[in-house]
Design a protein around this motif. Structure first.
Motif, PDB file in Angstrom:
ATOM      1  N   GLN A 128     -39.883 -68.442 -31.643  1.00  0.00           N
ATOM      2  CA  GLN A 128     -39.809 -68.620 -30.193  1.00  0.00           C
ATOM      3  C   GLN A 128     -38.512 -68.066 -29.621  1.00  0.00           C
ATOM      4  O   GLN A 128     -37.528 -67.892 -30.326  1.00  0.00           O
ATOM      5  CB  GLN A 128     -39.909 -70.106 -29.870  1.00  0.00           C
ATOM      6  N   LYS A 129     -38.541 -67.879 -28.306  1.00  0.00           N
ATOM      7  CA  LYS A 129     -37.380 -67.347 -27.580  1.00  0.00           C
ATOM      8  C   LYS A 129     -36.120 -68.137 -27.939  1.00  0.00           C
ATOM      9  O   LYS A 129     -36.128 -69.369 -27.878  1.00  0.00           O
ATOM     10  CB  LYS A 129     -37.686 -67.436 -26.088  1.00  0.00           C
ATOM     11  N   HIS A 130     -35.069 -67.417 -28.317  1.00  0.00           N
ATOM     12  CA  HIS A 130     -33.826 -68.084 -28.728  1.00  0.00           C
ATOM     13  C   HIS A 130     -32.652 -67.133 -28.567  1.00  0.00           C
ATOM     14  O   HIS A 130     -32.834 -65.931 -28.361  1.00  0.00           O
ATOM     15  CB  HIS A 130     -33.926 -68.536 -30.197  1.00  0.00           C
ATOM     16  N   ARG A 161     -39.251 -59.179 -28.861  1.00  0.00           N
ATOM     17  CA  ARG A 161     -39.134 -59.037 -27.401  1.00  0.00           C
ATOM     18  C   ARG A 161     -37.753 -59.482 -26.968  1.00  0.00           C
ATOM     19  O   ARG A 161     -37.363 -60.627 -27.198  1.00  0.00           O
ATOM     20  CB  ARG A 161     -40.214 -59.865 -26.695  1.00  0.00           C
ATOM     21  N   TYR A 163     -35.272 -60.237 -23.884  1.00  0.00           N
ATOM     22  CA  TYR A 163     -35.337 -60.592 -22.460  1.00  0.00           C
ATOM     23  C   TYR A 163     -34.048 -60.108 -21.814  1.00  0.00           C
ATOM     24  O   TYR A 163     -32.994 -60.722 -21.969  1.00  0.00           O
ATOM     25  CB  TYR A 163     -35.529 -62.099 -22.304  1.00  0.00           C
ATOM     26  N   GLU A 169     -38.149 -56.805 -19.838  1.00  0.00           N
ATOM     27  CA  GLU A 169     -38.383 -57.141 -21.250  1.00  0.00           C
ATOM     28  C   GLU A 169     -38.470 -55.849 -22.042  1.00  0.00           C
ATOM     29  O   GLU A 169     -38.987 -54.846 -21.548  1.00  0.00           O
ATOM     30  CB  GLU A 169     -39.701 -57.910 -21.399  1.00  0.00           C
ATOM     31  N   TRP A 187     -28.490 -61.734 -25.283  1.00  0.00           N
ATOM     32  CA  TRP A 187     -29.920 -61.491 -25.075  1.00  0.00           C
ATOM     33  C   TRP A 187     -30.804 -62.510 -25.791  1.00  0.00           C
ATOM     34  O   TRP A 187     -30.944 -62.481 -27.011  1.00  0.00           O
ATOM     35  CB  TRP A 187     -30.313 -60.080 -25.550  1.00  0.00           C
ATOM     36  N   PRO A 188     -31.456 -63.372 -25.009  1.00  0.00           N
ATOM     37  CA  PRO A 188     -32.515 -64.186 -25.612  1.00  0.00           C
ATOM     38  C   PRO A 188     -33.622 -63.248 -26.111  1.00  0.00           C
ATOM     39  O   PRO A 188     -33.852 -62.188 -25.524  1.00  0.00           O
ATOM     40  CB  PRO A 188     -33.027 -65.050 -24.450  1.00  0.00           C
ATOM     41  N   HIS A 189     -34.285 -63.646 -27.190  1.00  0.00           N
ATOM     42  CA  HIS A 189     -35.336 -62.794 -27.762  1.00  0.00           C
ATOM     43  C   HIS A 189     -36.313 -63.654 -28.539  1.00  0.00           C
ATOM     44  O   HIS A 189     -36.005 -64.802 -28.881  1.00  0.00           O
ATOM     45  CB  HIS A 189     -34.719 -61.714 -28.658  1.00  0.00           C
ATOM     46  N   ALA A 190     -37.472 -63.094 -28.790  1.00  0.00           N
ATOM     47  CA  ALA A 190     -38.527 -63.809 -29.521  1.00  0.00           C
ATOM     48  C   ALA A 190     -39.208 -62.833 -30.456  1.00  0.00           C
ATOM     49  O   ALA A 190     -39.236 -61.622 -30.188  1.00  0.00           O
ATOM     50  CB  ALA A 190     -39.548 -64.373 -28.546  1.00  0.00           C
TER      51      ALA A 190
END
Ligand code: OGA
Ligand code: MN
Length: 213
Positions: A128-130, A161, A163, A169, A187-190
């Protein structure tokens, strides 16, 4: 001429200049075919061998000491990298150390070391996005993900991905040979689920931080 050549420092095995320029400009950078194909193939074979030997373990969530496996957050299986594990690991770590020194020379990042792991996402697994930088430990500065999957197609899913600012994105597919760098704090990413197994080497260049050692 021979004397002059002998006196020159050896050329780097891989030129990282374009990658470093992009990282400085955007905060992220992607290069395909970043490392020699034979090394990429050896690392992929090794990741699969480790899975078959049972060396890969479900990744935990949270900092050391308070880690839990939670497949609703991340579903990858990992094993930390050490140079002594194999010639391919040693060669990979040596190249990343050259990249670390180039990053320091060009961007004055003061990166002191690198830590990284093999990661295998079974089909359907995700992360998940983190953010890669922990709240209580700010040592992780530059994230570096190197992908190991031949013939990856967009319909396989499994993009990383990012963000970016202003709602943009960026999807990066985990094609073998692709190296992705990004600033860990920014950068948050997933990792999106894929319909096939997804292999990578994920790691972080670290600077001296405020957190626990
Ligand atoms: C991570 C991560 C990205 C990837 O392990 O922190 O974000 O593409 N991995 O494997
Ligand atoms: Mn991450």
């Amino acid at each position: 001429m021979a004397d002059r050549l002998a006196g020159m420092t050896t050329l780097p095995e891989i030129p990282f200049a374009a990658l470093i320029d992009d990282l400085a400009e955007h905060g992220w950078a992607i290069q395909m075919h970043a490392l020699p194909a034979d090394l990429t193939a050896a690392l992929a074979a090794e990741c699969r061998a480790r899975q078959q030997n049972g060396a890969l373990q479900p990744a935990g969530v949270g900092r050391a000491g308070a880690q839990r496996v939670n497949n609703a957050v991340r579903g990858d299986q990992i094993e930390w990298l050490e140079a002594a594990q194999s010639p391919a690991c040693a060669r990979y770590l040596k190249l990343l150390d050259e990249l670390r020194l180039d990053l320091n020379r060009a961007l004055y990042l003061g990166l002191e070391d690198y830590e990284g792991h093999f990661a295998l996402y079974p089909p359907g697994a995700f992360y998940q996005k983190h953010l890669d930088r922990f709240r209580d430990d700010d040592k992780r500065s530059v994230s570096a993900v190197f992908y190991l999957n031949d013939d990856w197609l967009p319909e396989h899913g499994g993009a990383l991905r990012l963000y970016l600012s202003e709602g943009r994105e960026l999807d990066v597919y985990p094609q073998a040979g692709t190296l992705l760098l990004f600033m860990s704090a920014d950068w948050p990413h997933a990792v999106l689920p894929a319909n096939r197994e997804r292999l990578s080497l994920t790691g972080w260049f670290r600077r001296r931080g405020n957190g626990p050692l």
